[in-house]
Design a protein around this motif. Structure first.
Motif, PDB file in Angstrom:
ATOM      1  N   TYR A  97       0.815  -0.977  -0.549  1.00  0.00           N
ATOM      2  CA  TYR A  97       0.029  -0.388   0.303  1.00  0.00           C
ATOM      3  C   TYR A  97       0.699   1.345   0.041  1.00  0.00           C
ATOM      4  O   TYR A  97       0.494   2.317  -0.529  1.00  0.00           O
ATOM      5  CB  TYR A  97      -1.216   0.175   1.443  1.00  0.00           C
ATOM      6  CG  TYR A  97      -2.177  -1.648   0.789  1.00  0.00           C
ATOM      7  CD1 TYR A  97      -2.904  -0.617   0.513  1.00  0.00           C
ATOM      8  CD2 TYR A  97      -2.165  -1.782   1.531  1.00  0.00           C
ATOM      9  CE1 TYR A  97      -4.276  -1.871   0.460  1.00  0.00           C
ATOM     10  CE2 TYR A  97      -3.342  -3.308   1.632  1.00  0.00           C
ATOM     11  CZ  TYR A  97      -3.895  -2.605   0.408  1.00  0.00           C
ATOM     12  OH  TYR A  97      -5.085  -3.771   0.868  1.00  0.00           O
ATOM     13  N   GLY A 150      -9.677  -9.945   3.153  1.00  0.00           N
ATOM     14  CA  GLY A 150      -9.130  -9.667   1.557  1.00  0.00           C
ATOM     15  C   GLY A 150      -7.874  -7.812   1.199  1.00  0.00           C
ATOM     16  O   GLY A 150      -8.022  -6.996   0.014  1.00  0.00           O
ATOM     17  N   GLY A 151      -8.174  -7.795   3.054  1.00  0.00           N
ATOM     18  CA  GLY A 151      -6.740  -6.763   2.572  1.00  0.00           C
ATOM     19  C   GLY A 151      -5.731  -7.210   1.402  1.00  0.00           C
ATOM     20  O   GLY A 151      -4.666  -5.995   1.535  1.00  0.00           O
ATOM     21  N   LEU A 153      -5.249  -8.070  -0.898  1.00  0.00           N
ATOM     22  CA  LEU A 153      -5.691  -7.631  -2.418  1.00  0.00           C
ATOM     23  C   LEU A 153      -4.907  -6.411  -2.731  1.00  0.00           C
ATOM     24  O   LEU A 153      -4.218  -6.405  -4.042  1.00  0.00           O
ATOM     25  CB  LEU A 153      -6.797  -8.199  -3.257  1.00  0.00           C
ATOM     26  CG  LEU A 153      -7.867  -9.424  -2.557  1.00  0.00           C
ATOM     27  CD1 LEU A 153      -8.830  -8.794  -2.481  1.00  0.00           C
ATOM     28  CD2 LEU A 153      -7.472 -10.628  -3.292  1.00  0.00           C
ATOM     29  N   GLY A 158      -9.193  -4.166  -1.420  1.00  0.00           N
ATOM     30  CA  GLY A 158      -8.059  -4.001  -0.086  1.00  0.00           C
ATOM     31  C   GLY A 158      -8.421  -3.365   0.648  1.00  0.00           C
ATOM     32  O   GLY A 158      -8.558  -3.015   1.795  1.00  0.00           O
TER      33      GLY A 158
END
Length: 247
Positions: A97, A150-151, A153, A158
């Motif tokens: 991220y 899902g984070g 992703l 995400g």
């Protein structure tokens, strides 16, 4: 407490990691002075010395099974909670991220909406009792662990999963806290302060352990490992609750 995470993330982004601690110290000092000026003087309600009052909390923990059960429930849930928030900063700041503390704060701002569930939970406890709410909190915690996966992703998908999962986790912990304290305070109304001392000590010990274990798991198994830890903590609490209900 919920909004402090947002404020702390903003300060950390602009003042460095020391900033939130310095601001917190200054705020606590100002608050201590203010309280010293405005609080009324009161006579102690007990003649016991402070060490004996502290020891009484541990005696209650030894003697009251409902207190021990509530302590276990919230220590597990709060442990998963702190593991998630500690590891979230590592995930968002990492290569997936490349975001800072302010991003963590914005996710926490959404999570603050969980405060609106507390009155609803309180009314349900009044009608049905805390043992009806506790498993709902555990199932919500398990769901949070699944959604948070899902984070991993990345990207907008995400971030959406992280925000939704953290909101669910906040709701689970807030609901569990309300149910557990209702159960604890009903044990002995004449000893609520001592009961709460034992309870909150256990909760924060669980939170400290969860934060430490969460970082260790993140280092070895990454974000999926942390999500598994969150779900596992809720599953253990749910299993203990099932033993109590169906025994």
């Amino acid at each position: 407490i919920l909004l402090a995470r947002t404020f702390g993330g903003f300060l950390g982004e602009h003042l460095g990691w020391r900033g939130p601690y310095l601001v917190a110290a200054a705020a606590l000092f100002a608050l201590a002075v203010l309280l010293g000026l405005v609080l009324p003087r009161t006579a102690p309600t007990s003649s016991q010395r402070y060490p004996s009052l502290v020891a009484a909390a541990f005696i209650l923990f030894r003697d009251e099974p409902e207190l021990r059960r509530s302590c276990l429930y919230q220590a597990l849930m709060f442990g998963g909670f702190t593991a998630a928030w500690t590891s979230l900063a590592l995930l968002l700041g990492g290569p997936l991220y490349h975001l800072g503390g302010q991003a963590v704060g914005l996710i926490a701002l959404v999570g603050a909406a969980s405060v609106f569930c507390t009155p609803v939970v309180g009314r349900l406890i009044d009608r049905k009792g805390p043992d009806v709410v506790s498993p709902l909190a555990f199932f919500t915690g398990i769901a949070a662990g699944i959604v948070l996966l899902g984070g991993g992703l990345g990207g907008a998908t995400g971030l959406l999963a992280l925000t939704a999962g953290m909101l669910l986790l906040d709701i689970a912990v807030q609901s569990g806290q309300t149910a557990n304290q209702a159960r604890v305070f009903a044990i002995r109304p004449d000893a609520r302060s001592r009961l709460n001392t034992a309870y909150m000590t256990s909760v924060f010990l669980g939170g400290s352990a969860g934060s430490w274990i969460g970082v260790k798991i993140y280092g070895h198994w990454g974000w999926p490992g942390v999500c598994a830890l969150i779900a596992a903590a809720a599953i253990i609490a749910l299993a203990r609750h099932a033993v109590k209900i169906y025994r």
